[in-house]
Scaffold this motif. Structure first.
Motif, PDB file in Angstrom:
ATOM      1  N   ARG A  19     126.341  -9.787  44.298  1.00 16.41           N
ATOM      2  CA  ARG A  19     125.360  -9.964  45.333  1.00 16.41           C
ATOM      3  C   ARG A  19     123.806 -10.152  44.766  1.00 16.41           C
ATOM      4  N   GLY A  39     126.727  -1.389  54.100  1.00 16.02           N
ATOM      5  CA  GLY A  39     125.979  -1.975  55.249  1.00 16.02           C
ATOM      6  C   GLY A  39     125.060  -2.864  54.430  1.00 16.02           C
ATOM      7  N   LEU A  98     126.552  -5.670  52.700  1.00 15.00           N
ATOM      8  CA  LEU A  98     126.896  -6.847  53.400  1.00 15.00           C
ATOM      9  C   LEU A  98     125.580  -7.553  54.169  1.00 15.00           C
ATOM     10  N   TRP A  99     124.677  -6.971  54.581  1.00 12.59           N
ATOM     11  CA  TRP A  99     123.700  -7.458  55.561  1.00 12.59           C
ATOM     12  C   TRP A  99     122.223  -7.613  55.167  1.00 12.59           C
ATOM     13  N   ALA A 100     122.005  -6.671  54.134  1.00 14.80           N
ATOM     14  CA  ALA A 100     120.330  -6.527  53.733  1.00 14.80           C
ATOM     15  C   ALA A 100     119.987  -8.037  53.086  1.00 14.80           C
ATOM     16  N   ALA A 154     132.734 -10.434  51.502  1.00  7.87           N
ATOM     17  CA  ALA A 154     132.248 -10.073  52.639  1.00  7.87           C
ATOM     18  C   ALA A 154     133.158  -9.686  53.673  1.00  7.87           C
ATOM     19  N   ALA A 158     133.405  -5.598  54.881  1.00  5.04           N
ATOM     20  CA  ALA A 158     133.337  -5.350  56.376  1.00  5.04           C
ATOM     21  C   ALA A 158     134.715  -4.637  57.044  1.00  5.04           C
TER      22      ALA A 158
END
Length: 446
Positions: A277, A328, A331-333, A403, A407
Motif C-alpha cells: 500500500r 480500515g 483499505l480506505w485511508a 482489497a 474488506a
C-alpha cells in the motif's frame, strides 16, 4: 462474569510472596520466564522478520502458498498446545515440559542453514512450532500459579512486555545482519540459533524447579510446624481436561477466541499489505514488526492492569475494535506519510489489549490442577482459527486481490466482535441474590 471478572473479593487468600500486602507486585518466576521469553523471541523474530520476503521474493512462493505455509506454521503449534498443557498437568512439572518445548525450537534454528527448498523448510518450521506449542501452556500456567487472582492481568502484562522486547530487538538484529553480511539470510538463521540456545540455558538456570507447579499456601500462625505429608493427588486424565469445556465461562471464552481468531489476519500479511500500500522498500521490510512491538511493549503492562481494574471483557473487545480500525486504514485511508505509523500503532495496541488479557481471564476460570490444560484448550482454539484465517486470506488475496480479501476480513471481524460482546456480557444476578461485593481498594490494603 467471563471476561468482565475483576479483582478477587475482599478476604480472598493470597500466598506469601505472591503479591499480597507490600510484597512484590510480580513474582520472581514471572520475571525469570519473561527473561527466557525475551531471549527466545529475539531468536524467533529474527527468522519471522525475514521469512515472508525469503519465501516470496527468494523462493518465488505465491500468496496462496505463503498463506498455507503460515497457517501450518501456526496450526501445528495450536494442535501441540493441547499435548503440552495436558502433559504438564499430568506429570505436575510445568518447567520440564516448557523446557522441552524451548529446546526443540532451539534445535530447529540451525537446521534452516542446511535447507534451501520449500519442502524441508516447511518441515523444520513445523517442528519449531511444535516446540512453541509444547511450551506455551506450561509457561502460562507457571505465571498464573505464581500470581494471585487479582494481579493476573498485571503479571501477564509484564511477561508479554518482556516477551515483546525480544520481538522488538529480533527484527532490528535481522535488519542489521542483512545490511552487513554477504549471505544475509543464512547469517540471520545462524545468529538466531545461538540466541535460542542462550534462552534454554537461562530457563534451566534461573526458573525455579517446581515454581508454580504446587502453589504455596499461607500457613496459619497457630498451626503446628510439622504436618503429615498430604496424600498424592489423583493423576490428571485427558477426560478431565476435555471436561473443562462444561464450565460455562470457559466455554464462552473458547467460543469467542475462535470466532475472533477467524478474523485476525496474520501479522505477515498485515506487513505485506502495508508494504504494497505504501511502497516501502524491501530493505526496510524487516523493521515493520518493530512498530507493532514497540507499541505492544509500552502498553502491555498498563493494559493488563487496566483489565484487572475495569474488567477484562471491555479491554479485550476494545483491542479488536482497534484492529478493525487498522484494517480500515489499510483499505480506505489516503496515502498519508503517517499511514504506516498509524497502522503499526493500532496493530500494537490490539496485541497489548488482548494477548495477555485472554490468558488472565482463562486462568480465573480453571482449577489449579488443570490450569495448563485450560489455557491450552482456549489457546488451541484461537490458533486453529487463525490457521483457517491464514488459508482463507491467502486464497482470497490470490483470487480477488488484496482489497477484497481485507474488506471481507474486516466485515467478519465486525460481526464476530458483536457476537463476542453479547456472549461475554456480565451474567445477571440471580433473583433475590445479594449484590456482589465491590472489589477491594488497592490503596487501602494493609
Amino acid at each position: 462474569m467471563y471476561l468482565a471478572d475483576r479483582s478477587a473479593p475482599a478476604g480472598a487468600k493470597t500466598a506469601p510472596g505472591r503479591g499480597s500486602g507490600r510484597g512484590p507486585a510480580v513474582a520472581p518466576t514471572v520475571l525469570a520466564l519473561g527473561t527466557v521469553s525475551l531471549i527466545t523471541d529475539i531468536s524467533s523474530e529474527m527468522v519471522t522478520a525475514v521469512l515472508p520476503l525469503y519465501l516470496i521474493a527468494g523462493l518465488g512462493l505465491s500468496p496462496l502458498g505463503f498463506g498455507a505455509l503460515d497457517g501450518v506454521y501456526n496450526g501445528v503449534s495450536a494442535l501441540v498446545q493441547l499435548t503440552g498443557g495436558h502433559l504438564a498437568d499430568r506429570v505436575r512439572n510445568h518447567k520440564l515440559v516448557a523446557g522441552i518445548g524451548y529446546g526443540l525450537s532451539a534445535l530447529c534454528k540451525p537446521l534452516l542453514l542446511l535447507v534451501h527448498s520449500l519442502g524441508p523448510i516447511s518441515v523444520i518450521l513445523a517442528l519449531e512450532r511444535t516446540g512453541k506449542g509444547l511450551r506455551t501452556a506450561p509457561r502460562d500456567a507457571l505465571i498464573s500459579l505464581s500470581t494471585p487472582d487479582e494481579l493476573q492481568g498485571r503479571a501477564f502484562g509484564v511477561h508479554r512486555a518482556m516477551d515483546t522486547t525480544g520481538a522488538l530487538l529480533g527484527p532490528l538484529a535481522a535488519f542489521l545482519i542483512l545490511g552487513v553480511a554477504v549471505d544475509g539470510y543464512d547469517a540471520v538463521f545462524g545468529v538466531s540459533a545461538c540466541v535460542a540456545a542462550l534462552g534454554v540455558v537461562v530457563l534451566v538456570l534461573f526458573v525455579p524447579s517446581g515454581a508454580g507447579d504446587t502453589p504455596a499456601r499461607p500457613r496459619s500462625a497457630a498451626a503446628p510446624a510439622a504436618r503429615p505429608a498430604p496424600a498424592r493427588p489423583d493423576p490428571v486424565r485427558l477426560r478431565d481436561a476435555v471436561a473443562l469445556l462444561r464450565l460455562p465461562r470457559l466455554r464462552a471464552l473458547a467460543i469467542c477466541a475462535v470466532l475472533l481468531g477467524l478474523t485476525t489476519v496474520s501479522d505477515a500479511f498485515v506487513y505485506l499489505l502495508l508494504q504494497r500500500r505504501t511502497g516501502i522498500d524491501d530493505q526496510w521490510f524487516p523493521l515493520l514488526p518493530l512498530g507493532t512491538a514497540a507499541v505492544f511493549l509500552l502498553l502491555a503492562v498498563p493494559a493488563g492492569a487496566l483489565a484487572d481494574r475495569i474488567g477484562r471483557r471491555t479491554v479485550f473487545l476494545t483491542g479488536h475494535a482497534l484492529l478493525l480500525a487498522a484494517y480500515g486504514l489499510l483499505l480506505w485511508a489516503p496515502d498519508w506519510p503517517a499511514l504506516p505509523y498509524l497502522v503499526l500503532a493500532l496493530h500494537g495496541m490490539f496485541y497489548a489489549a488482548t494477548d495477555g488479557v485472554l490468558p488472565a481471564a482463562v486462568a480465573a476460570t480453571v482449577p489449579e490442577s488443570l490450569r495448563a490444560s485450560g489455557l491450552a484448550l482456549v489457546g488451541t482454539g484461537q490458533a486453529l482459527a487463525r490457521f483457517g484465517c491464514s488459508l482463507a486470506f491467502g486464497g482470497a488475496w490470490t483470487l480477488w486481490g488484496t482489497a477484497a480479501a481485507l474488506a471481507a476480513a474486516a466485515g467478519r471481524l465486525l460481526c464476530c466482535a458483536a457476537v463476542a460482546g453479547h456472549v461475554l456480557r456480565p451474567a445477571p444476578p440471580a433473583p433475590g441474590a445479594p449484590p456482589a461485593p465491590a472489589p477491594p481498594d488497592p490503596a487501602r490494603r494493609p
